[in-house]
Design a protein around this motif. Sequence first.
Motif, mmCIF file in Angstrom:
data_model
loop_
_atom_site.group_PDB
_atom_site.id
_atom_site.type_symbol
_atom_site.label_atom_id
_atom_site.label_comp_id
_atom_site.label_asym_id
_atom_site.label_seq_id
_atom_site.Cartn_x
_atom_site.Cartn_y
_atom_site.Cartn_z
ATOM 1 N N ILE A 65 0.843 -1.204 0.000
ATOM 2 C CA ILE A 65 0.000 0.000 0.000
ATOM 3 C C ILE A 65 0.875 1.250 0.000
ATOM 4 O O ILE A 65 0.600 2.221 -0.716
ATOM 5 N N ASP A 76 2.419 1.784 -3.401
ATOM 6 C CA ASP A 76 1.391 2.250 -4.328
ATOM 7 C C ASP A 76 1.083 3.728 -4.101
ATOM 8 O O ASP A 76 0.742 4.449 -5.046
ATOM 9 N N LEU A 125 -12.225 6.009 -3.677
ATOM 10 C CA LEU A 125 -12.151 6.060 -5.140
ATOM 11 C C LEU A 125 -11.886 4.679 -5.727
ATOM 12 O O LEU A 125 -12.458 4.302 -6.757
ATOM 13 N N ASP A 126 -10.989 3.933 -5.091
ATOM 14 C CA ASP A 126 -10.594 2.635 -5.630
ATOM 15 C C ASP A 126 -11.697 1.591 -5.491
ATOM 16 O O ASP A 126 -11.869 0.734 -6.364
ATOM 17 N N THR A 127 -12.404 1.626 -4.357
ATOM 18 C CA THR A 127 -13.401 0.585 -4.091
ATOM 19 C C THR A 127 -14.777 0.925 -4.637
ATOM 20 O O THR A 127 -15.604 0.027 -4.842
ATOM 21 N N ARG A 187 1.552 5.132 -7.932
ATOM 22 C CA ARG A 187 0.363 5.297 -8.773
ATOM 23 C C ARG A 187 -0.042 6.762 -8.830
ATOM 24 O O ARG A 187 -0.347 7.367 -7.798
ATOM 25 N N ARG A 205 -8.488 7.930 -1.253
ATOM 26 C CA ARG A 205 -8.129 7.040 -2.357
ATOM 27 C C ARG A 205 -8.812 5.676 -2.208
ATOM 28 O O ARG A 205 -9.168 5.045 -3.211
ATOM 29 N N ARG A 206 -8.991 5.245 -1.003
ATOM 30 C CA ARG A 206 -9.670 3.958 -0.777
ATOM 31 C C ARG A 206 -11.095 4.013 -1.330
ATOM 32 O O ARG A 206 -11.558 3.078 -1.997
#
Length: 209
Positions: free
Chosen positions: A82, A85, A151-153, A89, A148-149
């Motif tokens: 994590i 990343d 957004l990602d999930t 990213r 970000r979590r």
Amino acid sequence: MMMKQILFAVGLGAAGLGVGAGVTVLSGPDTPTPDAAEQAELAELAAALKEEEDFLRILPAEPEPENAALVPHATPEEAAVIAADFFARPAPTDAELAAMVPFEGAENVPLQRCDAYFPNAAKKELDVMKNPPDRRMKGEIYARMNVRRALDTGECTCTGKVAPYEPVAIVLAEIKRRHGEPDGALFYPYRDETARLRRAVERLCGGYF
């Protein structure tokens, strides 16, 4: 010392015993002047009261035991991935964010209602860490990870908004390696970028982050 006794002592300190090399002694026409031994004893008591008062200022309420079914954690291996990343990213551009469609059927839960999901390590460390720049930088890092979590999930409930806390220390160490001790030159860009991403999440989730 029992907490009741500590609070009583702090109250005495606030009432005017004084702190430091000299001690302010309440005086009046019938108040005898303390001798040197009494002055020394009062000074020692005042110093002890000051130390207890300073401690209580940073002592948070003990968090409730974590609910293992709710609180996210990362193993050392997961935390390293994590953290890597976090740097590797690139964040989505404004155009990429604008092109994202709202999360279908999303149930939005504001982060302020997610206290039961936050790791106790985050609650304790961000409250009482002695180094204010480190504390602030960790807070900025963790805020970014939470956004970000989501957004990602594509998940707008507490599960999608609260990230594990373990990677934060790894990210902070790498930031220090690259930039030195954190200061305003780092705080504000992190805060601004997190705010940009948070606004996108609020649009996608249809409510406050």
